[in-house]
Design an enzyme around this catalytic site. Sequence first.
Site, PDB file in Angstrom:
ATOM      1  N   ARG A  15      41.103  46.339  38.930  1.00 41.54           N
ATOM      2  CA  ARG A  15      42.157  46.915  39.776  1.00 41.54           C
ATOM      3  C   ARG A  15      41.625  47.531  41.063  1.00 41.54           C
ATOM      4  NH1 ARG A  15      45.318  46.690  35.446  1.00 41.54           N
ATOM      5  NH2 ARG A  15      47.557  46.935  35.758  1.00 41.54           N
ATOM      6  N   HIS A  44      38.738  40.645  37.956  1.00 38.79           N
ATOM      7  CA  HIS A  44      40.099  41.141  37.738  1.00 38.79           C
ATOM      8  C   HIS A  44      40.255  42.640  37.942  1.00 38.79           C
ATOM      9  CE1 HIS A  44      39.273  43.196  33.917  1.00 38.79           C
ATOM     10  NE2 HIS A  44      38.395  42.226  33.705  1.00 38.79           N
ATOM     11  N   GLU A  54      33.019  50.784  20.946  1.00 43.31           N
ATOM     12  CA  GLU A  54      32.523  50.747  22.343  1.00 43.31           C
ATOM     13  C   GLU A  54      32.823  52.080  23.035  1.00 43.31           C
ATOM     14  OE1 GLU A  54      33.979  48.477  25.969  1.00 43.31           O
ATOM     15  OE2 GLU A  54      32.622  46.995  25.125  1.00 43.31           O
ATOM     16  N   HIS A  83      42.119  34.977  36.309  1.00 40.56           N
ATOM     17  CA  HIS A  83      42.897  35.927  35.508  1.00 40.56           C
ATOM     18  C   HIS A  83      44.378  35.823  35.883  1.00 40.56           C
ATOM     19  CE1 HIS A  83      44.145  39.839  33.879  1.00 40.56           C
ATOM     20  NE2 HIS A  83      42.981  39.936  33.272  1.00 40.56           N
ATOM     21  N   ASP A 133      38.397  50.576  26.732  1.00 33.89           N
ATOM     22  CA  ASP A 133      38.919  51.452  27.776  1.00 33.89           C
ATOM     23  C   ASP A 133      40.219  50.956  28.387  1.00 33.89           C
ATOM     24  OD1 ASP A 133      38.047  49.227  29.136  1.00 33.89           O
ATOM     25  OD2 ASP A 133      36.214  50.181  29.876  1.00 33.89           O
ATOM     26  N   GLU A 188      40.036  52.531  33.853  1.00 27.47           N
ATOM     27  CA  GLU A 188      39.267  52.481  32.599  1.00 27.47           C
ATOM     28  C   GLU A 188      38.346  53.678  32.390  1.00 27.47           C
ATOM     29  OE1 GLU A 188      39.584  49.914  34.695  1.00 27.47           O
ATOM     30  OE2 GLU A 188      40.631  48.368  33.539  1.00 27.47           O
TER      31      GLU A 188
END
Length: 377
Positions: free
Chosen positions: A215, A213, A123, A246, A101, A137
């Site tokens: 967003r 990590h 996936e 990250h 994604d 995503e």
Amino acid sequence: MANKKLRVLVAMGTRPEVIKMAPVVRALRARPDTFEAIVCATAQHRQMLDQAMAVFDLKPDIDLDLMAPGQDIYDVTAKVLLAMRPVLAERRPDIVLVQGDTTTAFTVALAAFYARQRVGHVEAGLRSGDKFQPFPEEINRILAGALTDYHFPPTAGARENLLRAGYAEQNVLVTGNTVIDALFQALPRARAEGDVAGLRLDPSKKLILVTGHRRENFGPGVQSMCEAIATLAKTREEIEIVYPVHLNPNIKGPVFERLGNLPRLHLIDPQPYLPFLALMDRAHLLLTDSGGVQEEGPALGKPVLVMREVTERPEAVDVGAAELVGTDRERIISGVCRLLDDPAHYQRMASAGSAYGDGTAAERIVEFLATKLKPAS
Ligand code: UD1
Ligand code: UDP
């Protein structure tokens, strides 16, 4: 005349795409009479992509080298789309495989569609049901799905999501998640090397491994996660925390600012897959908002506390191997403390089992492709 080989362009942009596509490339290359695999790195990630590739001995056949520090999703979307045009025109793959994604997955699928080339989605079918969680995503995978010819959902639940969306059953194959293939392939090496990121961990402490990590957690969510971790580090002397941070500046900046110089807390660089696996293997529990870690943790018998409000990976929660604790400071602290203080609860989560396959996902995908894409002789 010899049969023409099937040319498969395997796209990958970020660390998890490399880890999850490496078994697919390996399975394709194990059948050299049938397939020609072309590894195409958009390099949406740079260091983290290279780090993951090295573990699997993968080298990009095409490297678009697109990462720019601090890039946003407009940059990545536009750059990948334009850069893929000549690649697809020149290489003319029989199918383009994308994974998951990320913006790379969605945009490469869009480019392949514009080139009228077939798309396979590894996936496929994960859904949180919330357009903004995770962001972007959830929409990336819906859009990738719309561009896809062959869908490879990891679980029965993901397949149901796809059938509900109207995709034809014969183009949807449940495979398990290729991350479990990668895990099974790499774990013996990780254990043999025994490198836990070069750290000298205190054997008397319970290790908590942290990653984060997303967003949608930037800003207040990250601050609140950091507050929870700081409180745990200061108040629970029986624990040691390792947090590979990250490289996204929206994470790295606030995390180092808030969590630098705390007792029994190691902030370290993103780790290559083998030391990261060794850390997971050594951990008492995992505190994360990562997709991949939600799948790997249960396979390693490690309770996973998910710092998100919703997950597109409900299977681990349903079997009891993972628990959603969101980003609220108090909920994170109480989730961790319960696992530390209640051995029966810990045992239930640790032994709940894995829901993401048996390590043969890549084989299933490749067999399906061999059958579906019979080359003309
Ligand atoms: C991306 C994916 C996310 C995936 C995650 C895996 C999108 C929109 N997001 O998020 O779905 O879960 O990767 O980690 O596709 N950076 C480096 N070096 C690296 C990697 C990143 O310096 O090797 C820094 C750069 O400043 C870069 C920034 O991180 O601009 C953001 O990278 P980006 O790929 O846009 O987003 P991620 O947050 O990594
Ligand atoms: N991982 C790694 N090194 C690290 C942190 C994570 O190799 O320092 C691996 C982890 O085992 C998993 C994948 O990276 O397979 C998850 O990547 P990430 O959390 O960046 O992305 P997501 O899975 O959330 O898309």
